[in-house]
Design a protein around this motif. Structure first.
Motif, PDB file in Angstrom:
ATOM      1  N   GLU A 130     -14.169 -25.851 -39.390  1.00  0.00           N
ATOM      2  CA  GLU A 130     -13.199 -25.155 -38.533  1.00  0.00           C
ATOM      3  C   GLU A 130     -13.529 -23.679 -38.428  1.00  0.00           C
ATOM      4  OE1 GLU A 130      -9.517 -26.237 -40.432  1.00  0.00           O
ATOM      5  OE2 GLU A 130      -9.221 -27.963 -39.099  1.00  0.00           O
ATOM      6  N   THR A 131     -13.950 -23.077 -39.530  1.00  0.00           N
ATOM      7  CA  THR A 131     -14.343 -21.673 -39.517  1.00  0.00           C
ATOM      8  C   THR A 131     -15.549 -21.465 -38.608  1.00  0.00           C
ATOM      9  OG1 THR A 131     -13.496 -21.353 -41.749  1.00  0.00           O
ATOM     10  CG2 THR A 131     -15.087 -19.737 -40.963  1.00  0.00           C
ATOM     11  N   GLN A 132     -16.519 -22.360 -38.720  1.00  0.00           N
ATOM     12  CA  GLN A 132     -17.707 -22.275 -37.873  1.00  0.00           C
ATOM     13  C   GLN A 132     -17.341 -22.463 -36.405  1.00  0.00           C
ATOM     14  OE1 GLN A 132     -20.655 -25.308 -38.586  1.00  0.00           O
ATOM     15  NE2 GLN A 132     -22.276 -24.095 -37.655  1.00  0.00           N
TER      16      GLN A 132
ATOM     17  N   ASN B  21     -10.788 -33.099 -52.166  1.00  0.00           N
ATOM     18  CA  ASN B  21     -11.079 -31.671 -52.209  1.00  0.00           C
ATOM     19  C   ASN B  21     -12.383 -31.350 -51.486  1.00  0.00           C
ATOM     20  OD1 ASN B  21      -8.764 -31.046 -53.622  1.00  0.00           O
ATOM     21  ND2 ASN B  21      -9.751 -31.127 -55.616  1.00  0.00           N
TER      22      ASN B  21
ATOM     23  N   ASN C  90     -14.471 -21.776 -34.953  1.00  0.00           N
ATOM     24  CA  ASN C  90     -13.777 -20.569 -34.496  1.00  0.00           C
ATOM     25  C   ASN C  90     -14.762 -19.441 -34.220  1.00  0.00           C
ATOM     26  OD1 ASN C  90     -11.264 -21.789 -34.636  1.00  0.00           O
ATOM     27  ND2 ASN C  90     -10.879 -21.090 -36.717  1.00  0.00           N
TER      28      ASN C  90
ATOM     29  N   ASP D 235     -11.771 -31.766 -47.700  1.00  0.00           N
ATOM     30  CA  ASP D 235     -10.946 -30.659 -47.211  1.00  0.00           C
ATOM     31  C   ASP D 235     -11.773 -29.383 -47.098  1.00  0.00           C
ATOM     32  OD1 ASP D 235      -8.647 -32.126 -46.925  1.00  0.00           O
ATOM     33  OD2 ASP D 235      -7.745 -31.469 -48.814  1.00  0.00           O
ATOM     34  N   HIS D 236     -12.615 -29.144 -48.075  1.00  0.00           N
ATOM     35  CA  HIS D 236     -13.473 -27.953 -48.058  1.00  0.00           C
ATOM     36  C   HIS D 236     -14.436 -28.020 -46.873  1.00  0.00           C
ATOM     37  CE1 HIS D 236     -15.734 -24.557 -49.545  1.00  0.00           C
ATOM     38  NE2 HIS D 236     -16.841 -25.270 -49.505  1.00  0.00           N
ATOM     39  N   GLU D 237     -15.028 -29.171 -46.647  1.00  0.00           N
ATOM     40  CA  GLU D 237     -15.962 -29.350 -45.531  1.00  0.00           C
ATOM     41  C   GLU D 237     -15.250 -29.136 -44.194  1.00  0.00           C
ATOM     42  OE1 GLU D 237     -19.608 -30.130 -43.663  1.00  0.00           O
ATOM     43  OE2 GLU D 237     -19.179 -29.810 -45.779  1.00  0.00           O
ATOM     44  N   ILE D 238     -14.042 -29.671 -44.061  1.00  0.00           N
ATOM     45  CA  ILE D 238     -13.265 -29.490 -42.832  1.00  0.00           C
ATOM     46  C   ILE D 238     -12.968 -28.019 -42.598  1.00  0.00           C
ATOM     47  CG2 ILE D 238     -10.994 -29.903 -41.780  1.00  0.00           C
ATOM     48  CD1 ILE D 238     -11.142 -32.735 -43.066  1.00  0.00           C
ATOM     49  N   ARG D 239     -12.573 -27.296 -43.635  1.00  0.00           N
ATOM     50  CA  ARG D 239     -12.287 -25.855 -43.491  1.00  0.00           C
ATOM     51  C   ARG D 239     -13.537 -25.093 -43.069  1.00  0.00           C
ATOM     52  NH1 ARG D 239      -9.112 -26.826 -47.979  1.00  0.00           N
ATOM     53  NH2 ARG D 239     -10.683 -26.006 -49.402  1.00  0.00           N
ATOM     54  N   LEU D 240     -14.677 -25.428 -43.638  1.00  0.00           N
ATOM     55  CA  LEU D 240     -15.931 -24.765 -43.257  1.00  0.00           C
ATOM     56  C   LEU D 240     -16.272 -25.033 -41.792  1.00  0.00           C
ATOM     57  CD1 LEU D 240     -18.238 -25.387 -46.359  1.00  0.00           C
ATOM     58  CD2 LEU D 240     -17.236 -23.234 -45.620  1.00  0.00           C
TER      59      LEU D 240
END
Length: 60
Positions: A30-32, A20, A34, A23-28
């Motif tokens: 990816e958002t950065q 978890n 983008n 996954d949270h770090e990866i989403r952050l």
């Protein structure tokens, strides 16, 4: 060499927490990424259309 391992249920809890968090770090990230790509496109558009100019100072 013998290793002491936690019980399987405790191993599952640890794995879930690590998954978890990663996954949270990866989403952050990816958002950065983008956001930076969008910013770059906007900056490039302003430079290419001449809306913004870059002053280059020459050293003597």
């Amino acid at each position: 060499m013998r290793l002491l391992l936690p019980q399987i249920d405790e191993q599952m809890v640890i794995a879930t927490i690590l998954l978890n968090d990663s996954d949270h770090e990866i989403r952050l990230l990816e958002t950065q990424q983008n956001a930076l790509q969008t910013q770059k496109r906007g900056l490039m558009q302003k430079l290419l259309t001449g809306q913004w100019r870059v002053n280059i100072e020459q050293e003597n």
